[in-house]
Write an enzyme that holds these catalytic residues in place. Structure first.
Site, PDB file in Angstrom:
ATOM      1  N   ASP A   1      14.745  53.380  50.166  1.00 33.97           N
ATOM      2  CA  ASP A   1      12.921  52.464  51.270  1.00 33.97           C
ATOM      3  C   ASP A   1      11.964  53.764  50.789  1.00 33.97           C
ATOM      4  O   ASP A   1      11.659  54.784  52.048  1.00 33.97           O
ATOM      5  CB  ASP A   1      13.849  52.669  52.465  1.00 33.97           C
ATOM      6  CG  ASP A   1      15.131  52.015  52.845  1.00 33.97           C
ATOM      7  OD1 ASP A   1      15.097  51.053  52.267  1.00 33.97           O
ATOM      8  OD2 ASP A   1      15.804  52.373  53.305  1.00 33.97           O
TER       9      ASP A   1
ATOM     10  N   GLU B   1      12.407  42.024  56.628  1.00 36.76           N
ATOM     11  CA  GLU B   1      12.243  43.374  56.727  1.00 36.76           C
ATOM     12  C   GLU B   1      11.381  44.254  55.659  1.00 36.76           C
ATOM     13  O   GLU B   1      10.178  43.682  55.598  1.00 36.76           O
ATOM     14  CB  GLU B   1      13.677  43.942  56.659  1.00 36.76           C
ATOM     15  CG  GLU B   1      14.101  44.047  55.192  1.00 36.76           C
ATOM     16  CD  GLU B   1      15.626  44.419  55.188  1.00 36.76           C
ATOM     17  OE1 GLU B   1      16.358  45.311  56.878  1.00 36.76           O
ATOM     18  OE2 GLU B   1      15.802  44.237  53.968  1.00 36.76           O
TER      19      GLU B   1
ATOM     20  N   ASN C   1      18.643  44.915  48.745  1.00 33.40           N
ATOM     21  CA  ASN C   1      18.155  44.599  49.537  1.00 33.40           C
ATOM     22  C   ASN C   1      16.966  44.856  48.900  1.00 33.40           C
ATOM     23  O   ASN C   1      16.735  45.439  47.723  1.00 33.40           O
ATOM     24  CB  ASN C   1      17.264  44.839  50.569  1.00 33.40           C
ATOM     25  CG  ASN C   1      17.875  46.517  50.606  1.00 33.40           C
ATOM     26  OD1 ASN C   1      18.516  47.248  49.730  1.00 33.40           O
ATOM     27  ND2 ASN C   1      18.700  46.717  51.905  1.00 33.40           N
TER      28      ASN C   1
ATOM     29  N   GLU D   1      14.782  73.391  40.475  1.00 29.94           N
ATOM     30  CA  GLU D   1      14.793  71.894  41.378  1.00 29.94           C
ATOM     31  C   GLU D   1      14.163  71.130  41.255  1.00 29.94           C
ATOM     32  O   GLU D   1      13.400  69.966  41.439  1.00 29.94           O
ATOM     33  CB  GLU D   1      14.773  72.007  42.877  1.00 29.94           C
ATOM     34  CG  GLU D   1      13.704  72.646  43.613  1.00 29.94           C
ATOM     35  CD  GLU D   1      13.468  74.017  43.515  1.00 29.94           C
ATOM     36  OE1 GLU D   1      12.935  74.255  44.639  1.00 29.94           O
ATOM     37  OE2 GLU D   1      14.167  74.827  43.302  1.00 29.94           O
TER      38      GLU D   1
ATOM     39  N   ASP E   1      17.088  79.761  41.063  1.00 32.27           N
ATOM     40  CA  ASP E   1      15.512  79.819  41.536  1.00 32.27           C
ATOM     41  C   ASP E   1      14.191  78.753  40.839  1.00 32.27           C
ATOM     42  O   ASP E   1      14.171  78.013  40.986  1.00 32.27           O
ATOM     43  CB  ASP E   1      15.372  81.332  42.235  1.00 32.27           C
ATOM     44  CG  ASP E   1      14.650  80.511  43.157  1.00 32.27           C
ATOM     45  OD1 ASP E   1      14.516  80.102  44.265  1.00 32.27           O
ATOM     46  OD2 ASP E   1      13.057  81.156  42.513  1.00 32.27           O
TER      47      ASP E   1
END
Length: 520
Positions: free
Chosen positions: A84, A263, A335, A408, A515
């Site tokens: 979503d 929806e 969906n 990341e 990191d």
């Protein structure tokens, strides 16, 4: 005057001769020497800087559990289920948010089903090149809004307010009961609950039969006015004008006449026109279709309507469908929920699909975010049909390996785990395999230009990082080994220069947090 000029010319000539006499003869070769390497100036990752020390850490095998390769753009996240989508641009980066299906997955396990009841958080990621995505962790809506039953299907917008700050307004589905909102002055938080209750729910006057006032879609028009669409079920689409604070309602709630409505409301504002997108239902749509000049939409596809006057239900015009169900595109039936976003001069369609879940060991209905390019005729406000693919989109700018890059920030990975730091939206990466195998992560399109000869990483703990170029099957370019209880920057000895543009892979052992990294 001529006599004075002659004397000046003579003086200048004598001065030039004197300067020339003091110079060594030109040998034909440059005397410039290359600057001596200094890790303190070459790397800007922070902390104490030390050179790698050879040790006895080995990684004999790698985990292969990943939902994608670096050649594939979709899904956006290799090992985090998310659905979503919504997005907002800020300071040149695109921030994307979605329902945290992974929270449900962690609660019920690979054999469980995605029935959404455990989801009370929202995933945050960002990008500036559309192929490498930084994982910023999650927004813990359950903690911020203890009154909320759940947090699904967010929609976000931003606006510079009177205090000079950019304020972010993130609306979310409080289960099927209503719609809540949280705010922040940074796209990664910290987030707060300004109302202490739903903005809209089943008790809100004027819903006029809307049984599920959820799945919000927000936009701000050229006048700075906010608009919120929402609603699920047959004849359930609604729209309302927001107050100047973006936290209240400033009009009656009006219907949007969306055929076969199910929806997934979203709003865009394009060329002075309000564009409402939604997911139509699973029923057959061809019988009794009464829209002339346009075909009935396929089952559970995405359709759109447009208007200049959003509070006039009769003004909305059904245009067409623009995205079939992912199952009709080879991406497994599910969906359907999309977000249309313009970024760096192009339109993109974000959506979710089920195809990655099998490679991650489940068939429980856990969804993953994807993106493909969209073609939008802004003058006539027309959305061309979009095709979903595993290839995704092209990289729009190279990654700069000479500046610090967060660990990341990833194009593809396997076996990685993530931990939040004290800074909102900042994460570290570690090996999450729990079986002694090496985890890996990769970035696409790093531009080394004329050459990089050293590598550094900011780490904490004891471990090893092996760096590969353009694939893990080749030779190791360089390695780092380290040990320490505090954060430190560890750099490699000199290696053969890397030039040009490459994908970069990092294989990491267990035992440490990773990191950030940088080349020099």
């Amino acid at each position: 005057m001529k006599h004075i000029k002659s004397l000046l010319s003579l003086a200048l000539a004598l001065a030039l001769c004197a300067c020339s006499a003091g110079k060594p003869a030109d040998s034909g070769a440059s005397t410039d020497q290359p600057a001596e390497f200094s890790p303190d100036t070459a790397f800007t990752l922070g902390g104490n800087i030390t050179e790698t020390t050879p040790g006895d850490i080995t990684m004999t095998s790698l985990t292969s559990i990943s939902s994608k390769t670096t050649a594939e753009g979709n899904p956006l996240l290799s090992n985090i289920f998310c659905a979503d989508p919504t997005a907002v641009e800020y300071e040149g980066r695109l921030y994307i948010y979605g329902t945290n299906d992974h929270q449900q997955y962690e609660a019920v396990g690979a054999e469980g089903s995605n029935t959404y009841e455990h989801i009370k958080s929202i995933v945050m990621i960002s990008t500036d090149d559309m192929v490498n995505f930084t994982y910023h962790g999650t927004i813990n809506v359950g903690e911020i809004c203890p009154w909320a039953f759940a947090s699904w299907a967010p929609s976000i917008t931003s606006r510079v307010e009177d205090d000079g700050l950019t304020h972010f307004y993130l609306y979310f589905s409080n289960s099927g009961w209503g719609t809540g909102v949280i705010t922040a002055t940074s796209p990664t938080g910290p987030w707060s609950d300004p109302l202490g209750n739903s903005l809209i729910d089943g008790n809100t006057p004027g819903l006029d039969g809307c049984q599920s006032p959820f799945d919000p879609g927000v936009c701000i028009d050229e006048n700075g006015t906010g608009w919120l669409s929402f609603g699920g079920g047959t004849d359930g689409a609604r729209i309302v004008k927001l107050g100047s604070d973006m936290l209240s309602l400033d009009s009656e709630i009006k219907k949007i006449p969306s055929p076969f409505h199910f929806e997934a409301s979203e709003l865009n504002y394009i060329n002075g026109t309000y564009v409402y997108t939604y997911n139509n239902d699973w029923s057959g749509h061809y019988e009794n279709w009464d829209k002339e000049g346009v075909f009935a939409p396929p089952q559970c596809s995405m359709s759109y309507l447009t208007t200049k006057t959003p509070l006039d239900p009769d003004s909305w015009v059904y245009q067409d469908y623009y995205f079939r169900n992912p199952g009709e595109q080879g991406l497994e039936y599910s969906n359907n929920h999309t977000h249309l976003q313009k970024y760096q001069g192009k339109y993109y369609l974000f959506y979710h699909a089920l195809f990655p879940q099998k490679s991650l060991g489940t068939t429980g209905g856990f969804r993953s975010l994807c993106v493909n390019e969209a073609q939008v005729d802004e003058e006539n406000v027309k959305i061309s049909p979009v095709t979903g693919t595993r290839e995704g989109v092209s990289q729009i700018k190279p990654l700069d390996p000479f500046s610090p890059v967060q660990a990341e920030n990833i194009a593809a990975c396997a076996g990685t785990a993530y931990s939040a730091t004290e800074e909102p939206g900042d994460m570290t990466v570690s090996n999450g395999t729990n079986d002694g195998t090496g985890a890996w992560l990769a970035v696409r399109g790093a531009d080394f230009a004329d050459g990089a000869t050293r590598f550094a990483a900011r780490v904490k703990g004891t471990g090893r990082i092996d760096v590969y170029i353009d694939g893990i099957d080749g030779n190791i370019t360089t390695s780092l080994e380290f040990s320490g209880d505090d954060w430190q920057t560890v750099y490699s000895s000199e290696f053969a220069a890397l030039t040009g543009q490459h994908d970069v892979y990092f294989v990491i052992s267990d035992g440490f947090e990773f990191d950030s990294w940088q080349f020099a």
